[in-house]
Design a protein around this motif. Structure first.
Motif, short mmCIF file in Angstrom:
data_model
loop_
_atom_site.label_atom_id
_atom_site.label_comp_id
_atom_site.label_asym_id
_atom_site.label_seq_id
_atom_site.Cartn_x
_atom_site.Cartn_y
_atom_site.Cartn_z
N GLY A 58 -11.99 -15.20 -41.87
CA GLY A 58 -10.69 -15.56 -42.09
C GLY A 58 -10.53 -16.84 -42.43
O GLY A 58 -10.87 -17.81 -41.37
N ALA A 59 -10.83 -17.38 -43.72
CA ALA A 59 -10.99 -18.85 -44.02
C ALA A 59 -9.73 -19.47 -44.45
O ALA A 59 -8.75 -18.79 -45.28
CB ALA A 59 -11.83 -18.86 -45.23
N ALA A 60 -9.19 -20.74 -43.96
CA ALA A 60 -8.27 -21.39 -44.08
C ALA A 60 -8.49 -22.92 -43.63
O ALA A 60 -9.44 -23.32 -43.41
CB ALA A 60 -7.03 -20.83 -43.27
N LEU A 61 -7.45 -23.63 -44.56
CA LEU A 61 -7.65 -25.11 -44.24
C LEU A 61 -7.56 -25.62 -42.66
O LEU A 61 -8.13 -26.61 -42.30
CB LEU A 61 -6.27 -25.68 -45.12
N TYR A 62 -6.91 -25.03 -41.75
CA TYR A 62 -6.63 -25.48 -40.64
C TYR A 62 -7.18 -24.41 -39.61
O TYR A 62 -7.98 -23.57 -39.84
CB TYR A 62 -5.15 -25.75 -40.21
N ASP A 63 -7.16 -24.58 -38.13
CA ASP A 63 -7.78 -23.80 -37.36
C ASP A 63 -7.17 -22.34 -37.08
O ASP A 63 -5.73 -22.37 -37.19
CB ASP A 63 -7.49 -24.43 -36.03
N ILE A 87 -4.58 -17.70 -45.46
CA ILE A 87 -5.83 -17.25 -44.92
C ILE A 87 -6.27 -16.08 -45.92
O ILE A 87 -5.68 -15.39 -46.34
CB ILE A 87 -5.74 -16.82 -43.68
N THR A 88 -7.85 -16.25 -46.35
CA THR A 88 -8.36 -15.40 -47.01
C THR A 88 -9.65 -14.50 -46.05
O THR A 88 -10.63 -15.26 -45.66
CB THR A 88 -8.94 -16.02 -48.09
N PHE A 89 -9.33 -13.28 -45.93
CA PHE A 89 -10.37 -12.18 -45.34
C PHE A 89 -11.08 -11.94 -46.77
O PHE A 89 -12.00 -12.33 -47.42
CB PHE A 89 -9.84 -11.38 -44.43
N HIS A 90 -10.93 -10.54 -47.08
CA HIS A 90 -11.08 -10.04 -48.50
C HIS A 90 -9.93 -10.32 -49.29
O HIS A 90 -10.18 -11.23 -50.52
CB HIS A 90 -11.41 -8.76 -48.33
N ASN A 91 -8.71 -10.10 -48.64
CA ASN A 91 -7.58 -10.57 -49.60
C ASN A 91 -6.84 -11.75 -48.84
O ASN A 91 -7.54 -12.37 -47.81
CB ASN A 91 -6.41 -9.24 -49.51
N LYS A 105 -4.76 -4.60 -39.70
CA LYS A 105 -5.31 -3.38 -39.50
C LYS A 105 -6.56 -3.12 -40.45
O LYS A 105 -6.20 -3.33 -41.73
CB LYS A 105 -4.23 -2.16 -39.57
N LEU A 106 -7.81 -2.78 -39.93
CA LEU A 106 -8.95 -2.59 -40.51
C LEU A 106 -9.47 -1.16 -40.42
O LEU A 106 -9.33 -0.61 -39.58
CB LEU A 106 -9.98 -3.74 -40.24
N ASP A 107 -10.01 -0.59 -41.56
CA ASP A 107 -10.76 0.75 -41.30
C ASP A 107 -12.04 0.17 -40.56
O ASP A 107 -12.30 -0.74 -40.20
CB ASP A 107 -10.89 1.56 -42.26
N SER A 108 -12.65 1.34 -40.29
CA SER A 108 -14.16 1.24 -39.34
C SER A 108 -15.21 0.44 -40.17
O SER A 108 -16.07 0.15 -39.95
CB SER A 108 -14.55 2.58 -39.06
N LEU A 109 -14.99 0.48 -41.60
CA LEU A 109 -15.91 -0.36 -42.45
C LEU A 109 -15.35 -1.75 -42.46
O LEU A 109 -16.09 -2.45 -43.56
CB LEU A 109 -16.12 0.48 -43.95
N GLY A 110 -14.33 -1.96 -42.23
CA GLY A 110 -14.05 -3.47 -42.18
C GLY A 110 -12.88 -3.62 -43.57
O GLY A 110 -12.44 -4.92 -43.91
N ASN A 111 -12.38 -2.48 -44.22
CA ASN A 111 -11.57 -2.85 -45.23
C ASN A 111 -10.03 -3.04 -44.74
O ASN A 111 -9.70 -2.48 -43.72
CB ASN A 111 -11.43 -1.48 -46.12
#
Length: 170
Positions: A58-63, A87-91, A105-111
């Motif tokens: 999960g990428a973002a500018l701050y902590d 914040i960006t994960f996939h979306n 919420k993610l499915d078991s494959l990380g979607n």
């Protein structure tokens, strides 16, 4: 399914199995840490032998950080954490508040299946539990609590500090 899901945060460059992530640097206008790596959120799914099946940053500018994880009977994964910028994960999930709470919420494959935000003047989530596809959060907030889903839920508190317990099934 004998699998383990780990959540947390990392700083700098880290490798988890075949996944290598580098955290986002703080913005150049930040007084003390300008240009230095920030903390980014992390979800890792391991197999029963401890091998990494998948990992998400999960990428973002701050902590940012993920603090709790739960799974349901269908192996869906629920994570709760704190984020201070878009914040960006996939979306990509926009945020215009500092130290907002995320529930994903993610499915078991990380979607990514859904992403919700909790916003208030001050907000802290202490625990999360899953029961029959429902998520229960407990914590404290100050001011007006905005629970952003597809239909925004607003809880107003005019008497100082409050404790919360939120149940969600979406």
């Amino acid at each position: 399914q004998d699998k383990l899901t780990i959540v947390g945060q990392f700083k700098g460059t880290s490798q988890f199995g075949s996944y290598t992530f580098t955290s986002v640097n703080y913005p150049s206008n930040m007084q003390n840490n300008a240009g230095q790596p920030s903390y980014d959120a992390l979800v890792i799914k391991l197999d029963s032998a401890g091998g990494v099946l998948w990992a998400k940053q999960g990428a973002a500018l701050y902590d940012d950080r993920l603090m709790k994880v739960e799974t349901d009977n269908n192996y869906n994964i629920y994570v709760v954490g704190q984020f201070s910028d878009t914040i960006t994960f996939h979306n990509t999930f926009n945020n215009n508040a500092f130290n907002a709470i995320m529930l994903m919420k993610l499915d078991s494959l990380g979607n990514e299946l859904w992403f919700h935000r909790l916003l208030a003047t001050q907000l802290m989530v202490y625990d999360m539990k899953e029961k029959n596809g429902r998520i229960f959060l407990t914590g404290d907030y100050k001011g007006t609590l905005l629970y952003k889903t597809q239909s925004n839920h607003i809880i107003t508190n005019n008497n100082g500090d409050s404790s919360i317990s939120i149940s969600d099934k979406e």
